[in-house]
Design a protein around this motif. Structure first.
Motif, PDB file in Angstrom:
ATOM      1  N   ASP A 267       0.856  -1.182   0.000  1.00  0.00           N
ATOM      2  CA  ASP A 267       0.000   0.000   0.000  1.00  0.00           C
ATOM      3  C   ASP A 267       0.896   1.237   0.000  1.00  0.00           C
ATOM      4  O   ASP A 267       2.101   1.151   0.278  1.00  0.00           O
ATOM      5  N   GLY A 268       0.308   2.374  -0.315  1.00  0.00           N
ATOM      6  CA  GLY A 268       1.019   3.645  -0.312  1.00  0.00           C
ATOM      7  C   GLY A 268       0.435   4.594   0.712  1.00  0.00           C
ATOM      8  O   GLY A 268      -0.767   4.540   1.019  1.00  0.00           O
ATOM      9  N   THR A 269       1.273   5.456   1.251  1.00  0.00           N
ATOM     10  CA  THR A 269       0.842   6.456   2.215  1.00  0.00           C
ATOM     11  C   THR A 269       1.563   7.762   1.931  1.00  0.00           C
ATOM     12  O   THR A 269       2.706   7.760   1.449  1.00  0.00           O
ATOM     13  N   HIS A 270       0.894   8.865   2.240  1.00  0.00           N
ATOM     14  CA  HIS A 270       1.452  10.187   1.976  1.00  0.00           C
ATOM     15  C   HIS A 270       1.959  10.793   3.283  1.00  0.00           C
ATOM     16  O   HIS A 270       1.236  10.816   4.289  1.00  0.00           O
ATOM     17  N   ILE A 271       3.184  11.297   3.254  1.00  0.00           N
ATOM     18  CA  ILE A 271       3.788  11.990   4.385  1.00  0.00           C
ATOM     19  C   ILE A 271       3.821  13.477   4.040  1.00  0.00           C
ATOM     20  O   ILE A 271       4.569  13.881   3.143  1.00  0.00           O
TER      21      ILE A 271
END
Length: 446
Positions: A267-271
């Motif tokens: 999965d991808g996540t935004h910082i």
């Protein structure tokens, strides 16, 4: 005259009076630099060293007090500016200190044996301000002994217990220790705890410095050194498909919801980060926030096995996976198993995604097992961000933000592995104590 000094004399901003200075010193300077003229207050050909018509005459200066404007014009003919504008700025700062005690100007060739002929000892306000600014007394605040606090205190502030802090200190000491003989240098424990406090809280640097009894610059250097040191341990603590045998990884995923042959969830996540000065539009994600898009792959035990932290927020998750080295390894058949991803990824022979419109029956059950198993990566990302609050928003450049993200991933794996190892030890001790408690006696009774 260079551009910096000419801009100072060309654009007037605020009026300041020359009557505050001793006229005797101006007359002495007039003998040495009678020919120096400049543009002050918009008047061409006005001699800075000539006395004004009235005591309260107003002369315009731009960025410096009146004594600085006079000194720039009187010194420039005697100094060879080989280093650009440095000498032009440094030497005028030293002039008030010479003037206050009546010392000869070392750069002047015409004054000779004459000192500065003050009739009485003046009070130079500018010199006092400069001396007070540049000669600050060095204050070393007492260091904090972190190992004197209980584990609950340490976990709340540093996210690690005392034993884990000792382990991290031994691990990072060759990379972050100060090589100096000074007694006031920070120890490895202090440097590590400063960085961990920033990772755990995400506060401003001066807030972390006040908590750890150090300055803002010291916090910045400590965080940077710890990030670079942890980055070197990325191949050691973040390995795909994991540190355990492959059949154990598949079995752990199978016990979640019965989905077979799974070796990872992606999965991808935004910082979020602050808006960068270069290529600012590339970092705006679909929510109109500047961020770094991070790809995360994990096990069923919340251990991260792969991380890609180098792409701007506008890049799609599918492209990040397609450009990664892990995708090429799957295409070459190096791994025997599947990855589970959401609908943002394409359905591939090695990447399973849910049915967009499932029909009742097997497709619905497939999506249910898929979502329950893939929830492990969402849980892992949530634990990572809750453990290190700095990932909620980083006020640094994109390059340093990527280093901080990688450092937090390494620390997350270290914390997870040590917690599970501690649980296994406690479980074995409990089983051993239970066996001793209920061990049969020689007569067969319990």
């Amino acid at each position: 005259m260079d551009a910096a000094s000419s801009s100072v004399l060309r654009e007037p901003k605020s009026p300041l009076s020359l009557s505050a200075f001793k006229w005797s010193w101006l007359q002495c300077c007039q003998q040495t630099d009678r020919s120096q003229e400049g543009t002050v207050g918009g008047r061409e050909g006005f001699n800075l060293l000539a006395p004004p018509q009235e005591p309260d005459d107003q002369v315009m200066f731009t960025h410096r007090p009146p004594i600085f404007g006079v000194m720039i014009c009187s010194v420039r003919s005697h100094v060879d500016f080989k280093g650009g504008g440095k000498q032009l700025l440094l030497q005028p700062l030293l002039v008030p200190l010479f003037l206050q005690k009546g010392i000869k100007r070392p750069w002047s060739k015409k004054v000779g044996e004459h000192g500065v002929p003050f009739e009485e000892d003046p009070v130079d306000v500018e010199a006092q301000l400069i001396r007070g600014f540049f000669r600050r007394e060095r204050v070393i605040r007492p260091r904090i002994d972190v190992f004197a606090y209980p584990n609950e205190y340490l976990k709340e502030r540093y996210r690690f217990s005392k034993d884990s802090l000792v382990y991290l200190t031994r691990l990072l000491k060759p990379h972050v220790a100060n090589v100096t003989n000074r007694g006031s240098a920070l120890s490895t424990e202090n440097i590590l705890c400063i960085a961990l406090r920033f990772f755990a809280s995400g506060h401003f640097l001066y807030s972390v410095g006040d908590s750890e009894h150090v300055g803002k610059a010291t916090v910045c250097r400590a965080v940077r050194s710890v990030c670079l040191a942890l980055k070197q341990f990325l191949p050691t603590f973040v390995q795909f498909p994991g540190h355990k045998p492959l059949f154990i990884i598949k079995d752990e995923f199978h016990r979640v919801a019965g989905f077979p042959n799974v070796i990872g969830c992606i999965d991808g996540t935004h910082i979020p980060i602050k808006a960068p000065s270069i290529n600012e539009g590339d970092y705006v994600n679909r929510k109109s926030v500047h961020s770094i898009n991070v790809q995360v792959i994990c096990e069923a035990t919340q251990i991260i096995t792969n991380v890609e932290a180098k792409w701007p927020g506008s890049v799609h998750d599918a492209r990040i996976f397609h450009e990664s080295s892990l995708c090429q390894a799957f295409q070459q058949g190096q791994y025997n198993g599947y990855l589970l991803g959401d609908r943002g990824y394409p359905c591939l022979p090695y990447l399973m995604t849910p049915y967009p419109e499932p029909e009742p029956g097997p497709q619905t059950r497939f999506n249910l097992a898929h979502s329950r198993t893939r929830a492990k990566v969402e849980m892992t990302i949530g634990i990572l961000k809750s453990r290190f609050q700095c990932l909620r928003g980083l006020r640094v450049s994109p390059e340093r933000a990527c280093d901080i993200i990688v450092a937090c991933v390494v620390l997350h794996n270290i914390a997870t592995i040590r917690e599970r190892a501690t649980l296994l030890v406690l479980r074995k001790m409990a089983q051993r104590n239970t066996y001793r408690l209920y061990r049969p006696t020689e007569t067969g009774d319990f």
